[in-house]
Design an enzyme around this catalytic site. Sequence first.
Site, PDB file in Angstrom:
ATOM      1  N   HIS A  64      -9.018  10.451  -7.935  1.00  0.00           N
ATOM      2  CA  HIS A  64     -10.419  10.886  -7.933  1.00  0.00           C
ATOM      3  C   HIS A  64     -10.532  12.320  -8.438  1.00  0.00           C
ATOM      4  O   HIS A  64      -9.582  13.097  -8.341  1.00  0.00           O
ATOM      5  CB  HIS A  64     -11.006  10.841  -6.517  1.00  0.00           C
ATOM      6  CG  HIS A  64     -11.116   9.483  -5.912  1.00  0.00           C
ATOM      7  ND1 HIS A  64     -12.258   8.723  -5.999  1.00  0.00           N
ATOM      8  CD2 HIS A  64     -10.217   8.748  -5.210  1.00  0.00           C
ATOM      9  CE1 HIS A  64     -12.062   7.578  -5.357  1.00  0.00           C
ATOM     10  NE2 HIS A  64     -10.824   7.571  -4.878  1.00  0.00           N
TER      11      HIS A  64
ATOM     12  N   HIS B 181      -7.333  -0.358  -1.640  1.00  0.00           N
ATOM     13  CA  HIS B 181      -8.775  -0.145  -1.511  1.00  0.00           C
ATOM     14  C   HIS B 181      -9.524  -0.664  -2.740  1.00  0.00           C
ATOM     15  O   HIS B 181      -9.028  -0.587  -3.870  1.00  0.00           O
ATOM     16  CB  HIS B 181      -9.090   1.332  -1.282  1.00  0.00           C
ATOM     17  CG  HIS B 181      -8.840   1.770   0.136  1.00  0.00           C
ATOM     18  ND1 HIS B 181      -8.760   3.105   0.501  1.00  0.00           N
ATOM     19  CD2 HIS B 181      -8.658   1.062   1.289  1.00  0.00           C
ATOM     20  CE1 HIS B 181      -8.552   3.192   1.806  1.00  0.00           C
ATOM     21  NE2 HIS B 181      -8.477   1.973   2.292  1.00  0.00           N
TER      22      HIS B 181
ATOM     23  N   HIS C  93      -2.916   7.296   3.903  1.00  0.00           N
ATOM     24  CA  HIS C  93      -4.281   6.917   3.517  1.00  0.00           C
ATOM     25  C   HIS C  93      -4.444   5.414   3.701  1.00  0.00           C
ATOM     26  O   HIS C  93      -5.411   4.946   4.309  1.00  0.00           O
ATOM     27  CB  HIS C  93      -4.530   7.329   2.067  1.00  0.00           C
ATOM     28  CG  HIS C  93      -5.889   6.999   1.563  1.00  0.00           C
ATOM     29  ND1 HIS C  93      -7.009   7.680   1.967  1.00  0.00           N
ATOM     30  CD2 HIS C  93      -6.319   6.050   0.686  1.00  0.00           C
ATOM     31  CE1 HIS C  93      -8.079   7.175   1.363  1.00  0.00           C
ATOM     32  NE2 HIS C  93      -7.681   6.175   0.591  1.00  0.00           N
TER      33      HIS C  93
ATOM     34  N   HIS D 164      -2.931   1.685  -4.297  1.00  0.00           N
ATOM     35  CA  HIS D 164      -3.151   1.133  -2.951  1.00  0.00           C
ATOM     36  C   HIS D 164      -4.239   0.079  -3.019  1.00  0.00           C
ATOM     37  O   HIS D 164      -4.826  -0.149  -4.086  1.00  0.00           O
ATOM     38  CB  HIS D 164      -3.484   2.219  -1.921  1.00  0.00           C
ATOM     39  CG  HIS D 164      -4.719   3.019  -2.207  1.00  0.00           C
ATOM     40  ND1 HIS D 164      -4.831   3.893  -3.266  1.00  0.00           N
ATOM     41  CD2 HIS D 164      -5.910   3.091  -1.540  1.00  0.00           C
ATOM     42  CE1 HIS D 164      -6.014   4.471  -3.251  1.00  0.00           C
ATOM     43  NE2 HIS D 164      -6.690   3.996  -2.218  1.00  0.00           N
TER      44      HIS D 164
ATOM     45  N   ASP E 298     -11.857   0.448  -4.510  1.00  0.00           N
ATOM     46  CA  ASP E 298     -12.122   1.355  -5.623  1.00  0.00           C
ATOM     47  C   ASP E 298     -10.844   1.728  -6.381  1.00  0.00           C
ATOM     48  O   ASP E 298     -10.854   2.646  -7.213  1.00  0.00           O
ATOM     49  CB  ASP E 298     -12.857   2.616  -5.141  1.00  0.00           C
ATOM     50  CG  ASP E 298     -12.096   3.411  -4.091  1.00  0.00           C
ATOM     51  OD1 ASP E 298     -11.214   2.840  -3.428  1.00  0.00           O
ATOM     52  OD2 ASP E 298     -12.392   4.608  -3.923  1.00  0.00           O
ATOM     53  N   HIS E 299      -9.778   0.960  -6.140  1.00  0.00           N
ATOM     54  CA  HIS E 299      -8.537   1.112  -6.904  1.00  0.00           C
ATOM     55  C   HIS E 299      -8.014  -0.244  -7.372  1.00  0.00           C
ATOM     56  O   HIS E 299      -7.640  -0.403  -8.527  1.00  0.00           O
ATOM     57  CB  HIS E 299      -7.482   1.850  -6.082  1.00  0.00           C
ATOM     58  CG  HIS E 299      -7.850   3.268  -5.810  1.00  0.00           C
ATOM     59  ND1 HIS E 299      -7.419   4.318  -6.581  1.00  0.00           N
ATOM     60  CD2 HIS E 299      -8.671   3.809  -4.867  1.00  0.00           C
ATOM     61  CE1 HIS E 299      -7.940   5.444  -6.122  1.00  0.00           C
ATOM     62  NE2 HIS E 299      -8.714   5.156  -5.090  1.00  0.00           N
TER      63      HIS E 299
ATOM     64  N   ASP F 109      -4.832   8.108  -3.831  1.00  0.00           N
ATOM     65  CA  ASP F 109      -5.600   8.876  -2.842  1.00  0.00           C
ATOM     66  C   ASP F 109      -4.678   9.575  -1.845  1.00  0.00           C
ATOM     67  O   ASP F 109      -5.103   9.914  -0.735  1.00  0.00           O
ATOM     68  CB  ASP F 109      -6.570   7.961  -2.095  1.00  0.00           C
ATOM     69  CG  ASP F 109      -7.756   7.552  -2.964  1.00  0.00           C
ATOM     70  OD1 ASP F 109      -7.774   7.913  -4.158  1.00  0.00           O
ATOM     71  OD2 ASP F 109      -8.639   6.838  -2.456  1.00  0.00           O
TER      72      ASP F 109
END
Length: 276
Positions: free
Chosen positions: A198, A84, A138, A82, A86-87, A159
Amino acid sequence: MSFVKAIRPLVRLRQPSITRTMHIQSIPMWTGKGNNYAYLVTDEPTKDSVIIDPANPPEVAPVLKSQIDSGKINLTAIVNTHHHWDHAGGNDEILKEFGKLAVIGGKDCKSVTKTPKHGETFKIGERISVKALHTPCHTQDSICYFLEDGDQRVVFTGDTLFIAGCGRFFEGNAKEMHKALNEVLAALPDDTKVYPGHEYTKSNVKFCLAVSQSEPIKKLEAFAAQNQQTQGKFTIGDEKLHNVFMRVNDPVIQKATGKTDPVDVMAALREMKNAM
């Protein structure tokens, strides 16, 4: 009769066939804020590889460079679950360092070149088959990737699904997460190993125990207490037993939430988890 006796020793000496499997290397990115994982997936015969969610290039790039320089991999693509940061936030830096690569992911991922449709398949090298599974909630561009190589099955869930948990409903709602978990992912073979985005298992187990004291949850608690990393250790079948978000029809879970409709149970669980 003598012919049967003559070939019998040859039958006994026959060696079992060797099953080749995809190679998955987990790359923990834990110097940041989120206990993220990136994953390097390699097709054994061709060495073709993809890197999944390489969000923190300072931790990921040295691993990729070492593997490329030693001739162990042929990096072909970045795959994102996705958009975000942090990805997918490391995409451009990875592209800058390693040259032109395909970027496969949701429509909002940085520098994306290909967004597979729900159910669309593609290959990594010769052997690894990949099926894209759209799981909006998400984020609306969340995609899980179901991989098969022979009898080996894995799913990279970003996520959407964690070990004993699920992601927050940032861009979606409980109905969407219920469909993602309990219709789309639950339909995968039970022996499919789960690789989430995560490492949240310890906190997820704590919440699950507050909702249910089932034996599968207690068993997971014991494992998490002894193991820092849990990715690839549990299957979709396991999640159906110890993940309360995948047990919305369980009377114990329903009693804890005060709801009976599966979507209402999902919504209540997420609110309870958010408040922890």
